[in-house]
Design an enzyme around this catalytic site. Structure first.
Site, PDB file in Angstrom:
ATOM      1  N   GLU A  75       0.819  -1.206   0.000  1.00 15.12           N
ATOM      2  CA  GLU A  75       0.000   0.000   0.000  1.00 15.12           C
ATOM      3  C   GLU A  75       0.863   1.270   0.000  1.00 15.12           C
ATOM      4  O   GLU A  75       0.443   2.332   0.434  1.00 15.12           O
ATOM      5  CB  GLU A  75      -0.968  -0.020   1.185  1.00 15.12           C
ATOM      6  CG  GLU A  75      -1.984  -1.135   1.015  1.00 15.12           C
ATOM      7  CD  GLU A  75      -3.122  -1.102   2.018  1.00 15.12           C
ATOM      8  OE1 GLU A  75      -4.252  -1.408   1.598  1.00 15.12           O
ATOM      9  OE2 GLU A  75      -2.888  -0.786   3.202  1.00 15.12           O
ATOM     10  N   HIS A  94      -0.359   4.142   8.854  1.00 15.66           N
ATOM     11  CA  HIS A  94      -1.637   3.443   8.655  1.00 15.66           C
ATOM     12  C   HIS A  94      -1.688   2.255   9.596  1.00 15.66           C
ATOM     13  O   HIS A  94      -0.715   1.487   9.699  1.00 15.66           O
ATOM     14  CB  HIS A  94      -1.781   2.954   7.218  1.00 15.66           C
ATOM     15  CG  HIS A  94      -2.869   1.934   7.031  1.00 15.66           C
ATOM     16  ND1 HIS A  94      -4.205   2.218   7.216  1.00 15.66           N
ATOM     17  CD2 HIS A  94      -2.810   0.628   6.698  1.00 15.66           C
ATOM     18  CE1 HIS A  94      -4.918   1.130   6.986  1.00 15.66           C
ATOM     19  NE2 HIS A  94      -4.094   0.143   6.675  1.00 15.66           N
ATOM     20  N   TYR A 121      -9.604  17.782  21.273  1.00 15.30           N
ATOM     21  CA  TYR A 121      -8.245  17.342  20.980  1.00 15.30           C
ATOM     22  C   TYR A 121      -8.047  16.821  19.563  1.00 15.30           C
ATOM     23  O   TYR A 121      -6.977  17.008  18.976  1.00 15.30           O
ATOM     24  CB  TYR A 121      -7.802  16.312  22.011  1.00 15.30           C
ATOM     25  CG  TYR A 121      -7.869  16.873  23.403  1.00 15.30           C
ATOM     26  CD1 TYR A 121      -7.018  17.909  23.793  1.00 15.30           C
ATOM     27  CD2 TYR A 121      -8.828  16.431  24.314  1.00 15.30           C
ATOM     28  CE1 TYR A 121      -7.103  18.466  25.058  1.00 15.30           C
ATOM     29  CE2 TYR A 121      -8.914  16.990  25.585  1.00 15.30           C
ATOM     30  CZ  TYR A 121      -8.054  18.007  25.944  1.00 15.30           C
ATOM     31  OH  TYR A 121      -8.149  18.573  27.187  1.00 15.30           O
ATOM     32  N   HIS A 161     -11.588  -0.766   6.809  1.00 15.00           N
ATOM     33  CA  HIS A 161     -10.156  -1.046   6.626  1.00 15.00           C
ATOM     34  C   HIS A 161      -9.317  -0.461   7.760  1.00 15.00           C
ATOM     35  O   HIS A 161      -8.592  -1.196   8.423  1.00 15.00           O
ATOM     36  CB  HIS A 161      -9.736  -0.461   5.266  1.00 15.00           C
ATOM     37  CG  HIS A 161      -8.342  -0.781   4.849  1.00 15.00           C
ATOM     38  ND1 HIS A 161      -7.937  -0.707   3.530  1.00 15.00           N
ATOM     39  CD2 HIS A 161      -7.237  -1.130   5.543  1.00 15.00           C
ATOM     40  CE1 HIS A 161      -6.651  -1.014   3.441  1.00 15.00           C
ATOM     41  NE2 HIS A 161      -6.195  -1.273   4.653  1.00 15.00           N
TER      42      HIS A 161
END
Length: 197
Positions: A75, A94, A121, A161
């Site tokens: 990726e 990721h 935040y 995902h």
């Protein structure tokens, strides 16, 4: 591994192991990268954050061409798309962290800012969080979907995902992925508790 600023590599290894040791990632589903001059160092394909070392990194140029080390994450293009967004971006992370992935599976009315602002935040550290439409991991469709949405939000949930964020340095990206996971946990818990009452 050719000579790079070891503080960056040390930080990258510490971040990966910290995420793994606290169950924020599992298996080999996560990847991170950082820029060093005109090179990008990215974790290799199927590397586990729990056992990461210097040899776990691939070296690519700014266009994504493999120039050293092991095979890069499949990726990689997600990282390249993020780096092309702004020259200020120096790191990308990721993960498939539980609550962020859980929140990415929900239907969201606002696809460009999908998290309620329960605390200040997330906006302070990251900004808006968009949802990228689902496509299979590492597919051209996923990369196209991500590229089409890259300018719409600051951080992202890849639908069904997991989260992906960028930072001005490794620790900035780490703070953002941590805050995103906590914000998703808070949003999920509040949503579930409100449905029970």
């Amino acid at each position: 591994m050719e000579d790079i600023k070891m503080d960056k590599m040390s930080q990258a290894i510490w971040i990966a192991q910290s995420l793994f040791n606290r169950n924020k990632v599992s298996g080999s589903g996560a990847h991170l990268s950082f820029k060093e001059g005109d090179k990008i160092y990215i974790t290799g394909n199927n590397e586990c954050f729990g056992t990461i070392t210097e040899e776990s990194f691939s070296i690519v140029d700014l266009s994504g061409t493999h120039i050293g080390g092991i095979k890069p994450s499949k990726e990689l293009q997600l990282h390249i798309i993020f780096y092309k967004k702004s020259s200020d971006i120096e790191s990308v992370i990721h993960t498939n962290s539980f609550y962020s992935t859980l929140w990415s599976c929900r239907n969201h009315d606002n696809k460009f800012d999908c998290l309620p602002e329960y605390t200040p935040y997330l906006k302070m550290k990251l900004g808006t969080v968009g949802v990228v439409p689902y496509a299979p991991p590492a597919s051209n469709e996923l990369f196209e979907n991500f590229a089409a949405n890259i300018d719409s939000s600051d951080g992202f949930l890849l639908a069904n995902h997991g989260p992906i964020v960028s930072g001005t340095n490794l620790m900035d990206a780490f703070a953002k992925i941590e805050e995103l996971e906590e914000s998703c946990r808070l949003a999920y818990e509040i949503t579930i508790n409100s449905q029970k009452s």
